[in-house]
Design a protein around this motif. Structure first.
Motif, PDB file in Angstrom:
ATOM      1  N   LEU A  42       1.874   1.842  -3.550  1.00 14.16           N
ATOM      2  CA  LEU A  42       0.717   2.228  -4.372  1.00 14.16           C
ATOM      3  C   LEU A  42       0.314   3.675  -4.105  1.00 14.16           C
ATOM      4  N   ASN A  61      -1.868   5.384  -7.653  1.00 15.20           N
ATOM      5  CA  ASN A  61      -3.018   4.516  -7.935  1.00 15.20           C
ATOM      6  C   ASN A  61      -3.644   4.695  -9.306  1.00 15.20           C
ATOM      7  N   ARG A  69      -1.183  -5.511  -1.757  1.00 16.20           N
ATOM      8  CA  ARG A  69      -2.431  -5.644  -2.533  1.00 16.20           C
ATOM      9  C   ARG A  69      -2.152  -6.342  -3.859  1.00 16.20           C
ATOM     10  N   ILE A 125      -2.818  -6.080  -7.650  1.00 20.72           N
ATOM     11  CA  ILE A 125      -3.233  -5.037  -8.591  1.00 20.72           C
ATOM     12  C   ILE A 125      -3.373  -5.650  -9.987  1.00 20.72           C
ATOM     13  N   GLN A 181      -7.660  -2.644  -8.005  1.00 18.28           N
ATOM     14  CA  GLN A 181      -7.106  -3.258  -6.782  1.00 18.28           C
ATOM     15  C   GLN A 181      -8.154  -4.137  -6.115  1.00 18.28           C
ATOM     16  N   LYS A 202       0.842  -1.203   0.000  1.00 16.87           N
ATOM     17  CA  LYS A 202       0.000   0.000   0.000  1.00 16.87           C
ATOM     18  C   LYS A 202       0.880   1.259   0.000  1.00 16.87           C
TER      19      LYS A 202
END
Ligand code: AMP
Length: 214
Positions: free
Chosen positions: A76, A81, A186, A188, A86, A73
């Motif tokens: 990101l 982003n 995460r 992605i 996500q 995170k």
């Protein structure tokens, strides 16, 4: 079968990502830590891996050079982003983004006096937003590594960095003075890849969901 590429981050996150990938049915045919190959095939006929610097993972996925990726995170938010889907918190790479200073530095006093504080970090964007939201004026110094050294040699009053066990801070006589946010990694996905290769990608996302959420 369509070819899919998953971008992974080098370093400590890779050691947590590979077991998760294995549980999702994707096992590299050679150890990406040991191999000099930049693209590694896997047990899953349609899937290959690229292992990159953590900060490059969102860029590869955004431009579609990789279809999926695993990124923290922290990385990101710093990336912004843009252009990334996500779908999943993978619950690995757990740590905290914090503000830390030397143990003998009066952080609260400096903040109350409203003096200009120098903060060294590689998370310039996230740090700027954090301090702006608190109405604090700080001078940010952009570093690419070894943030912990900056307060020890007088380069900065504070750092914004990731903390996991706290061992690195302790070893350098630093302490946490503010928590910014908890961090985890995460999954992605490139939105165009998802649209064009949904039949291949949707089951992979589902396998990741099962692997990470038990
Ligand atoms: P620790 O000594 O366990 O608190 O780890 C702190 C050091 O490891 C710092 O230099 C951090 O930047 C780095 N670090 C901690 N957690 C992570 C993570 N999840 N991903 C990347 N770097 C990390």
């Amino acid at each position: 079968m369509p070819a899919l590429t998953i971008a992974l981050s080098k370093g400590r996150l890779l050691d947590e990502t590979l077991p998760l990938l294995a549980r999702a049915g994707v096992i590299p045919v050679e150890d990406p830590n040991a191999s000099r190959k930049l693209i590694v095939a896997t047990s899953h006929a349609a899937v290959s891996l690229v292992v990159l610097r953590a900060t490059d993972v969102p860029t590869y996925v955004q431009y579609g050079a990789a279809d999926l990726g695993v990124a923290g995170k922290d990385v990101l938010l710093e990336h912004g982003n843009e252009g990334l889907y996500q779908p999943l918190d993978l619950r690995i790479g757990l740590c905290r983004l914090v503000v830390a200073t030397r143990r003998d530095y009066d952080w609260r006093g400096s903040v109350q006096r409203g003096g200009r504080i120098r903060v060294a970090t590689k998370y310039v964007r996230t740090a700027r937003e954090h301090f702006a939201a608190k109405g604090m004026h700080v001078d940010l110094i952009h570093l690419y590594g070894s943030m912990e050294l900056a307060p020890l040699v007088g380069l900065a009053d504070a750092i914004v960095d990731l903390v996991d066990t706290g061992n690195t801070l302790r070893a350098n006589r630093l302490r946490v003075v503010e928590e910014i946010m908890p961090v985890s990694s995460r999954l992605i996905v490139n939105p165009a890849s998802l649209k064009l290769q949904r039949a291949a990608i949707a089951p992979l996302i589902e396998a990741f969901r099962k692997a990470s959420h038990g």
